[in-house]
Design an enzyme around this catalytic site. Structure first.
Site, PDB file in Angstrom:
ATOM      1  N   ASN A  10     -33.324  52.955 -15.098  1.00 33.14           N
ATOM      2  CA  ASN A  10     -32.189  53.260 -14.221  1.00 33.14           C
ATOM      3  C   ASN A  10     -31.009  53.521 -15.146  1.00 33.14           C
ATOM      4  OD1 ASN A  10     -30.099  53.402 -12.433  1.00 33.14           O
ATOM      5  ND2 ASN A  10     -30.228  51.272 -11.739  1.00 33.14           N
ATOM      6  N   LYS A  12     -28.184  54.505 -14.399  1.00 38.31           N
ATOM      7  CA  LYS A  12     -26.882  54.263 -13.756  1.00 38.31           C
ATOM      8  C   LYS A  12     -25.965  55.469 -14.021  1.00 38.31           C
ATOM      9  CE  LYS A  12     -27.927  49.414 -14.013  1.00 38.31           C
ATOM     10  NZ  LYS A  12     -27.485  48.024 -14.097  1.00 38.31           N
ATOM     11  N   HIS A  96     -29.365  49.109  -4.637  1.00 34.72           N
ATOM     12  CA  HIS A  96     -29.050  48.426  -5.898  1.00 34.72           C
ATOM     13  C   HIS A  96     -27.823  47.548  -5.680  1.00 34.72           C
ATOM     14  CE1 HIS A  96     -27.952  47.696 -10.043  1.00 34.72           C
ATOM     15  NE2 HIS A  96     -29.193  48.031 -10.361  1.00 34.72           N
ATOM     16  N   GLU A  98     -25.295  47.119  -7.390  1.00 37.89           N
ATOM     17  CA  GLU A  98     -24.029  47.807  -7.689  1.00 37.89           C
ATOM     18  C   GLU A  98     -23.582  48.665  -6.506  1.00 37.89           C
ATOM     19  OE1 GLU A  98     -25.432  49.458 -11.380  1.00 37.89           O
ATOM     20  OE2 GLU A  98     -25.530  47.427 -12.189  1.00 37.89           O
ATOM     21  N   GLU A 168     -33.938  42.049  -8.463  1.00 38.01           N
ATOM     22  CA  GLU A 168     -32.991  42.029  -9.578  1.00 38.01           C
ATOM     23  C   GLU A 168     -31.924  40.972  -9.343  1.00 38.01           C
ATOM     24  OE1 GLU A 168     -32.994  46.148 -11.659  1.00 38.01           O
ATOM     25  OE2 GLU A 168     -31.506  46.179 -10.075  1.00 38.01           O
ATOM     26  N   GLY A 174     -27.471  43.437 -16.890  1.00 37.11           N
ATOM     27  CA  GLY A 174     -26.516  43.850 -17.916  1.00 37.11           C
ATOM     28  C   GLY A 174     -25.854  42.697 -18.640  1.00 37.11           C
ATOM     29  N   SER A 214     -32.002  42.751 -17.561  1.00 38.78           N
ATOM     30  CA  SER A 214     -32.120  42.531 -19.001  1.00 38.78           C
ATOM     31  C   SER A 214     -33.564  42.588 -19.511  1.00 38.78           C
ATOM     32  CB  SER A 214     -31.440  41.218 -19.406  1.00 38.78           C
ATOM     33  OG  SER A 214     -30.051  41.270 -19.083  1.00 38.78           O
TER      34      SER A 214
HETATM   35  O1  LIG Z   1     -29.707  46.852 -12.856  1.00 40.49           O
HETATM   36  C1  LIG Z   1     -30.678  46.996 -13.588  1.00 40.49           C
HETATM   37  C2  LIG Z   1     -31.661  48.051 -13.339  1.00 40.49           C
HETATM   38  O2  LIG Z   1     -31.500  48.599 -12.075  1.00 40.49           O
HETATM   39  C3  LIG Z   1     -30.874  46.141 -14.775  1.00 40.49           C
HETATM   40  O3  LIG Z   1     -29.972  46.514 -15.744  1.00 40.49           O
HETATM   41  P1  LIG Z   1     -30.162  45.925 -17.233  1.00 40.49           P
HETATM   42  O4  LIG Z   1     -31.591  46.209 -17.623  1.00 40.49           O
HETATM   43  O5  LIG Z   1     -29.157  46.686 -18.047  1.00 40.49           O
HETATM   44  O6  LIG Z   1     -29.896  44.454 -17.133  1.00 40.49           O
END
Ligand SMILES: O=C(CO)COP(=O)(O)O
Length: 252
Positions: A10, A12, A96, A98, A168, A174, A214
């Site tokens: 992803n 983003k 997601h 976010e 997640e 992150g 992560s």
């Molecule tokens: O939100 C994520 C994938 O959709 C996870 O992000 P990270 O792998 O950067 O922690």
């Protein structure tokens, strides 16, 4: 029960067109056979068409990171599942954390998106996950069960069998602070039990559940060794071609 592993990057809101194309050229022809693992790149909408073109015929699939729940109309700035499907895109990530947090998406929106995406022949990757506060209060299972129940409302057993769900934990996204593999397995198990309660065991045995938060080349194999973890949804470690490809090494 053997479910095909699915590793999805992803990106983003990262990369320019030139960077996205260079990545696709770098990974093209390098992912393992689709018999062993499904490999997916979740790209910003702007790069879906060029990525689909570069990766046409490759085992690597391209995913969108969002779609609206209408197929056309006066919805400025949105992308329809129909238009995304028309590009040959196989997956669309929805819900997601976010999008829920910054763009105020509700469980109801996510359910409508899931239905619209499926109606267009595309597979949603439906995200769920709890905040640190919920985790520390010991409320993870109830939280995730409620998100999944709402997201799947009115879907048929066949539709749910073909879905991908990503667990997640928000506190692991992150942050470099991943949920340990047993915790990930346990909560992916909660997702599976929720599906079983709603749709029965045949469906819950078929649905694929990813862990995200992560995940890196160094820890992906441990997650993938767990009963209830069928894949990973990866942010940071999916951004560089070398690291993205290294996420797939667990199949060897
Ligand atoms: O939100 C994520 C994938 O959709 C996870 O992000 P990270 O792998 O950067 O922690």
């Amino acid at each position: 029960m053997s479910r095909k592993p699915i590793i999805a990057g992803n990106w983003k809101m990262n990369k320019t067109l030139a960077e996205a194309k260079a990545f696709a050229e770098a990974v093209k022809g390098k992912a393992p056979s689709a018999d062993l693992v499904e490999t997916v790149i979740g790209s910003p909408a702007l790069f879906l068409a060029p990525l689909a073109e570069i990766l046409n015929g490759d085992v690597i699939e391209v995913a969108a990171q969002n779609a609206y729940f209408e197929n056309a109309g006066a919805f400025t700035g949105e992308n329809s599942p129909a238009a995304i499907a028309d590009l040959g895109i196989k997956y669309i990530i929805i819900g997601h954390s976010e999008r829920r947090e910054y763009f105020h998406e509700t469980d109801e929106d996510i359910n409508k998106k899931a239905k619209a995406i499926i109606a267009n022949g595309v597979t949603p990757i439906i995200c769920c996950g709890e905040t640190l506060e919920t985790y520390e209060a010991g409320q993870t299972a109830q939280w995730v069960e409620s998100q999944i129940t709402a997201a799947l409302k009115d879907l048929t057993p066949e539709q749910v069998s073909n879905l991908v769900i990503a667990y997640e934990p928000i506190w692991a996204i992150g942050t470099g602070k991943s949920a340990d593999a047993n915790t990930a397995d346990e909560t992916c198990g909660v997702v599976r039990n929720t599906v079983e309660k709603l749709y029965g065991k045949t469906v819950s045995d078929a649905v694929r559940i990813q862990y995200g938060g992560s995940v890196k080349p160094e820890n992906v194999a441990e997650y993938m060794s767990k009963e209830n973890v069928d894949g990973a949804l990866v942010g940071g470690a999916s951004l560089e071609a070398e690291s993205f490809l290294a996420l797939l090494d667990f199949v060897n």
